[in-house]
Design a protein around this motif. Structure first.
Motif, PDB file in Angstrom:
ATOM      1  N   PRO A   1       0.807  -1.232   0.000  1.00 15.92           N
ATOM      2  CA  PRO A   1       0.000   0.000   0.000  1.00 15.92           C
ATOM      3  C   PRO A   1       0.834   1.273   0.000  1.00 15.92           C
ATOM      4  N   GLY A   2       1.938   1.276   0.680  1.00 11.52           N
ATOM      5  CA  GLY A   2       2.753   2.471   0.766  1.00 11.52           C
ATOM      6  C   GLY A   2       3.625   2.720  -0.437  1.00 11.52           C
TER       7      GLY A   2
ATOM      8  N   TYR B   1       1.376   1.854  10.288  1.00  6.89           N
ATOM      9  CA  TYR B   1       1.606   3.295  10.245  1.00  6.89           C
ATOM     10  C   TYR B   1       3.059   3.656  10.524  1.00  6.89           C
TER      11      TYR B   1
ATOM     12  N   TYR C   1       5.111   4.303   7.471  1.00  9.41           N
ATOM     13  CA  TYR C   1       4.986   5.639   6.875  1.00  9.41           C
ATOM     14  C   TYR C   1       5.816   6.662   7.652  1.00  9.41           C
TER      15      TYR C   1
ATOM     16  N   TYR D   1       4.311   6.712  -0.772  1.00  9.94           N
ATOM     17  CA  TYR D   1       3.116   7.443  -0.344  1.00  9.94           C
ATOM     18  C   TYR D   1       3.216   7.911   1.102  1.00  9.94           C
TER      19      TYR D   1
ATOM     20  N   ASP E   1       1.152  10.849   2.497  1.00  7.49           N
ATOM     21  CA  ASP E   1      -0.278  10.730   2.786  1.00  7.49           C
ATOM     22  C   ASP E   1      -0.549  10.728   4.285  1.00  7.49           C
TER      23      ASP E   1
ATOM     24  N   GLY F   1      -5.351   9.775   3.599  1.00  2.43           N
ATOM     25  CA  GLY F   1      -4.476   8.812   4.244  1.00  2.43           C
ATOM     26  C   GLY F   1      -5.206   7.647   4.868  1.00  2.43           C
TER      27      GLY F   1
ATOM     28  N   SER G   1      -3.557   4.087   1.423  1.00  2.00           N
ATOM     29  CA  SER G   1      -2.413   4.251   2.315  1.00  2.00           C
ATOM     30  C   SER G   1      -2.734   3.834   3.738  1.00  2.00           C
TER      31      SER G   1
END
Length: 514
Positions: A48-49, A119, A122, A134, A137, A167, A172
């Protein structure tokens, strides 16, 4: 205080994004039980990222859960993996997960540790510390604290108007299994483990993927179909022919086929004004293109109006800036560069440069090639030679990794928008050089304004920030805006597809029978 997760988040002017149906709605005889649809790009990366485009994003949202999920066809949202979310302050949110949400593949129950793991990637980067594509996001996230098996706290660095919209609710925010991700390692790019309404049952690269209903899904959004098959057909003209032959139940099509589409039996035609952005990006540090007068000359020489007529059959409007009308921060007074050969030639004469030759990189679909050929003819008239480098989608989008884009010169770039302007502006940051900033433009002022936009909640102030950012882009002469697009689809009258209002984010979990 409690966060109202069902609140409306439509943007000003969102009425312009409504779905407009045409023609008949009668049930087709002998309709399939499960739909077969066309997608114009293959899966590139299922992390996803680090996803590449909308194909992966649409699959990820169907296969994975997020704390909160977009409602059908709307930018409002409601709880998904989260049983409850409480807003403690502008920068603190407590969450509690629903128990019994199981990851596929035998990877066990979702816990707050999985949310933190997801998380943290990210915040801190992947297992090697590399920034996710990403990451911005979820830029506002400072930390995730686990307070119990199913409970935790999201701590923000600053108030954020965009965090939930682009986000947490979107791809994301897809919650990964910590155990699965650590076990899979680099295979996370090709294997998707989720706990959502659907599973990725099959993927045959360059051919098709199959999404199936997840029998172990415990949430409220159970899939309406046993399976949805996505056929990978890059050319809309090819997929439109397949639809007419009843080999497909849903596909996008090109504007020049609108009249034909309206005449098809047992068919709905859907027309959604676009909020995306297609532009010609110019590498500002590459050879002669580092001279701003050369870039300005190219901008004056290329006839965007002719591109709209010749490549898009005149069926879409011309863009003149990054953010589309209807989005927060649209620069309504942005200059429109109408082709002026004399100005282009005068600028080139000032540089003293002659015999300029550049490569124009684009996707190898018919529309992109038409844009390239028009630009090639335009620039030839002012003494600039363009060589067209048309690439299939896999090779083209692979330029977004490992600084593979560093030698690009002119590039036709189609990007999908989200509903907050920060999603669009993030790709032009200095931190995206080597990833998705193919112009390699570096403006500390732009980067500073981007951060201010993220941290500002006042709508009028945010509006002014994003207009100023677009003015900086304009001054750089690094982008020649083409169109915000227009999305045309046909689908069998028995089928009810579901999109978010941009027309590109499809909600497979909400596809249903009409």
């Amino acid at each position: 205080m409690r966060m109202k997760l069902d609140r409306r988040t439509f943007l000003a002017g969102s009425s312009a994004l409504a779905i407009l149906p045409y023609t008949r709605f009668a049930m087709a005889a002998g309709a399939r039980t499960n739909p077969i649809i066309a997608v114009d790009a293959d899966i590139g990366n299922l992390d996803p990222g680090n996803r590449v485009g909308t194909t992966e994003g649409n699959i990820i949202r169907a296969v994975c859960q997020t704390l909160v999920r977009f409602e059908p066809g709307k930018t409002s949202w409601t709880n998904d993996a989260a049983k409850e979310i409480k807003q403690i302050s502008d920068t603190e949110f407590d969450f509690e997960l629903n128990p019994g949400q199981m990851f596929t593949g035998g990877f066990g129950e979702m816990t707050a540790d999985d949310v933190k793991f997801t998380y943290d990637r990210y915040i801190n980067g992947d297992k090697n510390g590399k920034k996710l594509a990403y990451a911005d996001d979820l830029e506002a996230l400072k930390s995730v604290e686990v307070t119990g098996k199913y409970t935790g706290k999201l701590v923000l660095k600053h108030p954020s108007a965009a965090l939930w919209l682009i986000g947490i609710c979107d791809a994301s925010g897809a919650i990964l299994s910590k155990k699965a991700a650590e076990q899979l390692g680099d295979k996370i790019a090709t294997t998707l483990i989720g706990s959502g309404p659907m599973v990725l049952k099959e993927w045959r690269p360059k051919e098709q993927f199959v999404l199936a209903a997840n029998p172990d899904y415990k949430g409220a959004y159970k899939a309406h179909f046993d399976e949805i098959t996505g056929k990978i057909i890059p050319e809309h003209k090819t997929s439109f022919l397949s639809y007419q032959a009843k080999e497909l139940d849903f596909t996008a099509f090109d504007a020049d086929q609108l009249a034909t589409a309206k005449g098809l039996p047992d068919t709905k035609v859907i027309d959604i004004p676009g909020i995306d952005y297609t532009w010609i990006g110019i590498n500002v540090v590459k050879g002669d293109l580092a001279d701003i007068k050369v870039r300005q000359a190219i901008r004056w020489a290329i006839d965007v109006d002719a591109i709209i007529q010749g490549a898009y059959s005149g069926a879409t409007s011309r863009a003149k800036t990054l953010l589309a009308p209807g989005l927060l921060g649209n620069w309504a007074d942005a200059p429109l560069y109408t082709r002026d050969v004399a100005k282009a030639q005068a600028l080139l004469a000032e540089t003293g440069k002659t015999g300029l030759t550049f490569t124009f990189t684009c996707l190898n679909d018919a529309t992109s090639l038409a844009v390239a050929q028009i630009a090639q003819a335009n620039l030839a008239e002012v003494g600039i030679t363009l060589t067209i480098n048309a690439m299939d989608s896999g090779a083209y989008w692979a330029l977004g990794a490992g600084d593979a884009s560093k030698d690009l010169e002119l590039t036709l770039i189609p990007y999908t928008s989200k509903f907050d302007p920060s999603f669009q502006t993030q790709w032009f940051l200095a931190s995206q050089i080597g990833l998705w900033n193919w112009q390699r433009w570096n403006s500390p002022e732009f980067d500073k304004l981007h951060q201010e936009g993220l941290e500002t909640l006042d709508k009028a102030k945010r509006e002014a920030i994003y207009v100023n950012m677009q003015k900086l882009l304009d001054e750089s002469a690094s982008c020649i805006w083409i169109t915000h697009g227009r999305n045309f689809f046909v689908d069998a009258a028995w089928l009810k597809p579901m999109f978010l209002p941009n027309g590109k984010d499809w909600q497979f979990e909400f596809f249903d029978k009409a």
